[in-house]
Design a protein around this motif. Sequence first.
Motif, PDB file in Angstrom:
ATOM      1  N   ALA A 262       0.823  -1.205   0.000  1.00  0.00           N
ATOM      2  CA  ALA A 262       0.000   0.000   0.000  1.00  0.00           C
ATOM      3  C   ALA A 262       0.863   1.264   0.000  1.00  0.00           C
ATOM      4  CB  ALA A 262      -0.926  -0.011   1.216  1.00  0.00           C
ATOM      5  N   LYS A 263       2.011   1.201   0.655  1.00  0.00           N
ATOM      6  CA  LYS A 263       2.858   2.396   0.737  1.00  0.00           C
ATOM      7  C   LYS A 263       3.396   2.826  -0.617  1.00  0.00           C
ATOM      8  CE  LYS A 263       7.194  -0.055   1.777  1.00  0.00           C
ATOM      9  NZ  LYS A 263       8.261  -0.249   2.801  1.00  0.00           N
ATOM     10  N   ASN A 264       3.364   1.944  -1.623  1.00  0.00           N
ATOM     11  CA  ASN A 264       3.839   2.293  -2.966  1.00  0.00           C
ATOM     12  C   ASN A 264       2.752   2.904  -3.849  1.00  0.00           C
ATOM     13  OD1 ASN A 264       6.361   1.273  -2.347  1.00  0.00           O
ATOM     14  ND2 ASN A 264       6.003  -0.707  -3.319  1.00  0.00           N
ATOM     15  N   ALA A 265       1.513   2.815  -3.418  1.00  0.00           N
ATOM     16  CA  ALA A 265       0.400   3.147  -4.309  1.00  0.00           C
ATOM     17  C   ALA A 265       0.419   4.600  -4.758  1.00  0.00           C
ATOM     18  CB  ALA A 265      -0.921   2.813  -3.622  1.00  0.00           C
ATOM     19  N   VAL A 266       0.631   5.525  -3.842  1.00  0.00           N
ATOM     20  CA  VAL A 266       0.591   6.943  -4.207  1.00  0.00           C
ATOM     21  C   VAL A 266       1.723   7.285  -5.169  1.00  0.00           C
ATOM     22  CG1 VAL A 266       0.888   9.290  -3.320  1.00  0.00           C
ATOM     23  CG2 VAL A 266      -0.650   7.697  -2.145  1.00  0.00           C
ATOM     24  N   ARG A 267       2.916   6.741  -4.919  1.00  0.00           N
ATOM     25  CA  ARG A 267       4.056   7.022  -5.803  1.00  0.00           C
ATOM     26  C   ARG A 267       3.790   6.519  -7.218  1.00  0.00           C
ATOM     27  NH1 ARG A 267       8.655   4.018  -7.001  1.00  0.00           N
ATOM     28  NH2 ARG A 267       8.258   2.543  -5.309  1.00  0.00           N
ATOM     29  N   TYR A 268       3.290   5.309  -7.348  1.00  0.00           N
ATOM     30  CA  TYR A 268       2.982   4.765  -8.672  1.00  0.00           C
ATOM     31  C   TYR A 268       1.857   5.557  -9.328  1.00  0.00           C
ATOM     32  CZ  TYR A 268       5.876   0.515  -8.509  1.00  0.00           C
ATOM     33  OH  TYR A 268       6.922  -0.378  -8.501  1.00  0.00           O
ATOM     34  N   PHE A 269       0.852   5.904  -8.561  1.00  0.00           N
ATOM     35  CA  PHE A 269      -0.268   6.697  -9.079  1.00  0.00           C
ATOM     36  C   PHE A 269       0.223   8.043  -9.600  1.00  0.00           C
ATOM     37  CE2 PHE A 269      -3.520   9.957  -8.182  1.00  0.00           C
ATOM     38  CZ  PHE A 269      -4.603   9.465  -8.896  1.00  0.00           C
ATOM     39  N   ASP A 270       1.052   8.709  -8.816  1.00  0.00           N
ATOM     40  CA  ASP A 270       1.560  10.023  -9.222  1.00  0.00           C
ATOM     41  C   ASP A 270       2.396   9.929 -10.496  1.00  0.00           C
ATOM     42  OD1 ASP A 270       0.324  11.221  -7.099  1.00  0.00           O
ATOM     43  OD2 ASP A 270       2.140  11.442  -5.882  1.00  0.00           O
ATOM     44  N   ALA A 271       3.213   8.887 -10.608  1.00  0.00           N
ATOM     45  CA  ALA A 271       4.035   8.730 -11.807  1.00  0.00           C
ATOM     46  C   ALA A 271       3.168   8.567 -13.045  1.00  0.00           C
ATOM     47  CB  ALA A 271       4.963   7.526 -11.641  1.00  0.00           C
ATOM     48  N   ALA A 272       2.095   7.788 -12.925  1.00  0.00           N
ATOM     49  CA  ALA A 272       1.196   7.601 -14.067  1.00  0.00           C
ATOM     50  C   ALA A 272       0.470   8.896 -14.412  1.00  0.00           C
ATOM     51  CB  ALA A 272       0.195   6.494 -13.755  1.00  0.00           C
ATOM     52  N   ARG A 273       0.046   9.625 -13.403  1.00  0.00           N
ATOM     53  CA  ARG A 273      -0.661  10.889 -13.646  1.00  0.00           C
ATOM     54  C   ARG A 273       0.248  11.925 -14.311  1.00  0.00           C
ATOM     55  NH1 ARG A 273      -6.185  11.933 -12.578  1.00  0.00           N
ATOM     56  NH2 ARG A 273      -5.519  14.010 -11.940  1.00  0.00           N
ATOM     57  N   ARG A 274       1.520  11.938 -13.925  1.00  0.00           N
ATOM     58  CA  ARG A 274       2.442  12.914 -14.521  1.00  0.00           C
ATOM     59  C   ARG A 274       2.589  12.703 -16.018  1.00  0.00           C
ATOM     60  NH1 ARG A 274       5.382  12.245  -9.657  1.00  0.00           N
ATOM     61  NH2 ARG A 274       6.704  10.637 -10.604  1.00  0.00           N
ATOM     62  N   SER A 275       2.408  11.466 -16.466  1.00  0.00           N
ATOM     63  CA  SER A 275       2.530  11.185 -17.893  1.00  0.00           C
ATOM     64  C   SER A 275       1.269  11.554 -18.664  1.00  0.00           C
ATOM     65  CB  SER A 275       2.830   9.698 -18.099  1.00  0.00           C
ATOM     66  OG  SER A 275       1.665   8.926 -17.864  1.00  0.00           O
ATOM     67  N   GLY A 276       0.249  11.974 -17.930  1.00  0.00           N
ATOM     68  CA  GLY A 276      -1.011  12.337 -18.572  1.00  0.00           C
ATOM     69  C   GLY A 276      -2.047  11.236 -18.576  1.00  0.00           C
ATOM     70  N   ALA A 277      -1.771  10.125 -17.896  1.00  0.00           N
ATOM     71  CA  ALA A 277      -2.730   9.013 -17.856  1.00  0.00           C
ATOM     72  C   ALA A 277      -3.891   9.339 -16.918  1.00  0.00           C
ATOM     73  CB  ALA A 277      -2.025   7.746 -17.384  1.00  0.00           C
ATOM     74  N   LYS A 278      -5.072   8.915 -17.307  1.00  0.00           N
ATOM     75  CA  LYS A 278      -6.272   9.119 -16.492  1.00  0.00           C
ATOM     76  C   LYS A 278      -6.582   7.835 -15.732  1.00  0.00           C
ATOM     77  CE  LYS A 278     -11.164  10.451 -16.767  1.00  0.00           C
ATOM     78  NZ  LYS A 278     -11.714   9.226 -16.107  1.00  0.00           N
ATOM     79  N   ILE A 279      -6.651   7.928 -14.423  1.00  0.00           N
ATOM     80  CA  ILE A 279      -6.980   6.799 -13.555  1.00  0.00           C
ATOM     81  C   ILE A 279      -8.253   7.133 -12.798  1.00  0.00           C
ATOM     82  CG2 ILE A 279      -6.222   5.407 -11.575  1.00  0.00           C
ATOM     83  CD1 ILE A 279      -3.335   5.955 -12.458  1.00  0.00           C
ATOM     84  N   ASP A 280      -9.199   6.207 -12.781  1.00  0.00           N
ATOM     85  CA  ASP A 280     -10.472   6.442 -12.098  1.00  0.00           C
ATOM     86  C   ASP A 280     -10.488   5.922 -10.667  1.00  0.00           C
ATOM     87  OD1 ASP A 280     -12.009   7.502 -14.444  1.00  0.00           O
ATOM     88  OD2 ASP A 280     -11.523   5.511 -15.234  1.00  0.00           O
ATOM     89  N   ILE A 281      -9.721   4.850 -10.407  1.00  0.00           N
ATOM     90  CA  ILE A 281      -9.688   4.244  -9.077  1.00  0.00           C
ATOM     91  C   ILE A 281      -8.242   4.014  -8.675  1.00  0.00           C
ATOM     92  CG2 ILE A 281     -10.327   2.262  -7.644  1.00  0.00           C
ATOM     93  CD1 ILE A 281     -12.304   2.856 -10.776  1.00  0.00           C
ATOM     94  N   LEU A 282      -7.846   4.620  -7.565  1.00  0.00           N
ATOM     95  CA  LEU A 282      -6.512   4.429  -7.015  1.00  0.00           C
ATOM     96  C   LEU A 282      -6.565   3.158  -6.161  1.00  0.00           C
ATOM     97  CD1 LEU A 282      -4.447   7.199  -5.141  1.00  0.00           C
ATOM     98  CD2 LEU A 282      -4.086   4.753  -4.913  1.00  0.00           C
ATOM     99  N   SER A 283      -5.918   2.102  -6.637  1.00  0.00           N
ATOM    100  CA  SER A 283      -6.030   0.788  -5.997  1.00  0.00           C
ATOM    101  C   SER A 283      -4.718   0.385  -5.330  1.00  0.00           C
ATOM    102  CB  SER A 283      -6.419  -0.276  -7.027  1.00  0.00           C
ATOM    103  OG  SER A 283      -5.473  -0.319  -8.080  1.00  0.00           O
ATOM    104  N   TYR A 284      -4.853  -0.451  -4.321  1.00  0.00           N
ATOM    105  CA  TYR A 284      -3.680  -0.953  -3.614  1.00  0.00           C
ATOM    106  C   TYR A 284      -3.975  -2.322  -3.024  1.00  0.00           C
ATOM    107  CZ  TYR A 284      -6.138   0.510   0.673  1.00  0.00           C
ATOM    108  OH  TYR A 284      -7.067   0.667   1.677  1.00  0.00           O
ATOM    109  N   HIS A 285      -2.906  -3.078  -2.720  1.00  0.00           N
ATOM    110  CA  HIS A 285      -2.981  -4.289  -1.925  1.00  0.00           C
ATOM    111  C   HIS A 285      -2.299  -4.007  -0.594  1.00  0.00           C
ATOM    112  CE1 HIS A 285      -3.341  -6.976  -5.799  1.00  0.00           C
ATOM    113  NE2 HIS A 285      -4.273  -6.034  -5.705  1.00  0.00           N
ATOM    114  N   SER A 286      -2.507  -4.856   0.384  1.00  0.00           N
ATOM    115  CA  SER A 286      -2.047  -4.539   1.742  1.00  0.00           C
ATOM    116  C   SER A 286      -1.064  -5.559   2.289  1.00  0.00           C
ATOM    117  CB  SER A 286      -3.261  -4.427   2.680  1.00  0.00           C
ATOM    118  OG  SER A 286      -4.052  -3.316   2.346  1.00  0.00           O
ATOM    119  N   TYR A 287      -0.149  -6.037   1.435  1.00  0.00           N
ATOM    120  CA  TYR A 287       0.792  -7.038   1.893  1.00  0.00           C
ATOM    121  C   TYR A 287       1.946  -6.468   2.703  1.00  0.00           C
ATOM    122  CZ  TYR A 287      -1.928 -10.333  -0.728  1.00  0.00           C
ATOM    123  OH  TYR A 287      -2.969 -11.104  -1.159  1.00  0.00           O
ATOM    124  N   ASP A 288       1.959  -5.152   2.897  1.00  0.00           N
ATOM    125  CA  ASP A 288       2.895  -4.542   3.838  1.00  0.00           C
ATOM    126  C   ASP A 288       2.206  -4.243   5.164  1.00  0.00           C
ATOM    127  OD1 ASP A 288       1.275  -2.640   2.651  1.00  0.00           O
ATOM    128  OD2 ASP A 288       2.820  -1.110   2.482  1.00  0.00           O
TER     129      ASP A 288
END
Length: 464
Positions: A262-288
């Motif tokens: 889960a701690k990686n989710a925001v970083r990955y989300f932000d990287a995708a958004r910076r490229s101009g990608a549109k994401i509707d649901i910010l998803s994560y798993h909780s194995y940490d």
Amino acid sequence: MGAKIKFALAALTAGFAVLAIAAVAPRATLASDEGAEIALDLSSHYQTLAGWEVTIRGWELNKEENRYDASWLDAMDEMVNDLVKEAGVNRLRLELRSNTENPVDYWSRFVAGDETHDSWAAHMYDNVNDNKDSHTVDPAGFQWSELDYKVENVVRPMQAALAARGEKLFVNLCVVDFAKGNLGSLDLAQKPEEYAELVTAAFDHLKRKYNLTPDALEIILEPENSGTWSAERLGPAIKAATKQLAAAGFTPQIIAPSTVRAKNAVRYFDAARRSGAKIDILSYHSYDWPKDDVRAAIAARAGAQGVATAMLEHLNADVGEFYRDMTIANVSSWQQWGMAHFKDSGKYLLVADLSKPKGERIRLAGRTRLLAQIWRHARIGDVRIGANTADPALKPLAFVQPDGGVVVSVIVEGPRAFSITGLPAGTYAVERTTGRVLAKDAGTITVGADGRAALSMPARGVVT
């Protein structure tokens, strides 16, 4: 499973629905603090629910005996019945493996007994490019047998079971490209147009053959487990896929990044958004096993970007973790993992015992019982509303339905008396689950003009 419980309780007074109370930790005696109170705030609206999800997985992959196991198909009607009626599941993860693009149909060979589990598993992510044109599909280069198997044996029966109750199954098509076994010659992470061709071909196949259009596309399952997939490669894949899908007439919700931690989710989300990608649901798993500040950060980033959140896999997750995901991360959808297996291991929603007569071979797993008490009565389209208490032993979840009905679930840490205030006046049905009794009809409660309901739980369990 013996006598079946009700999937949902109709309102006893027009406009009002079900009152649900869930208790999750034992205490020797009933607490006498009748002053404990939960205050509803019908004006405070949070996330809109998008479903309780399960991955299409049972015991068909028999690792212990190194073979395909068809016996789960004989119990499929019972599994579907219990997932829908007992557990309240209304959403499926339909996985699309990267080896779908391959000239060899390994799944059909596996089902026919020509491949062992191990030899089939070695090719699960063995993908081979159909041709050099990422916008022209060579039908001989794609194998749809595994996808068809899941649709015909699970998706369509689940659709029918929910349709019979006036509900629609939510289908999440999820790309899986783990770095295991033979990896093939096509790296989808580095070829966004080829990735887009695969998912568009899958949408087109499902539409043409089954008139099925997935509601969402989960871009990649656990990118940290998936070869050369990285935060920076999510954006190009999303942009290429949404463009090709739109050209073919498909506009699914886009779910990402579905990180292992889960701690990686925001970083990955932000990287995708910076490229101009549109994401509707910010998803994560909780194995940490994330701390609540990680959940809060996910909710904050999603809120700032105007997107929903989802926790879409954590084996062994329980109702306490569910509550934190709901109230801190504000998730709209949630998943533990698989459908059914023989052991109550915390990984599957259902437990199977094929030695019993038909109709009694499937039951809810231990952790599912408490989750199901909430899920059966909080449905897609409901909106979470404010529910506050100063008592740490009470963990309330409250929802308003599209027709104005109100559902309240309270996780109680032991036998306890308490009250709920702020309820709309009316008569509410009550249902109770304990360690011994599942969803017992516990009568009704009439709420007057003061909006107060006095409640108690005599033992560890769930009341609705």
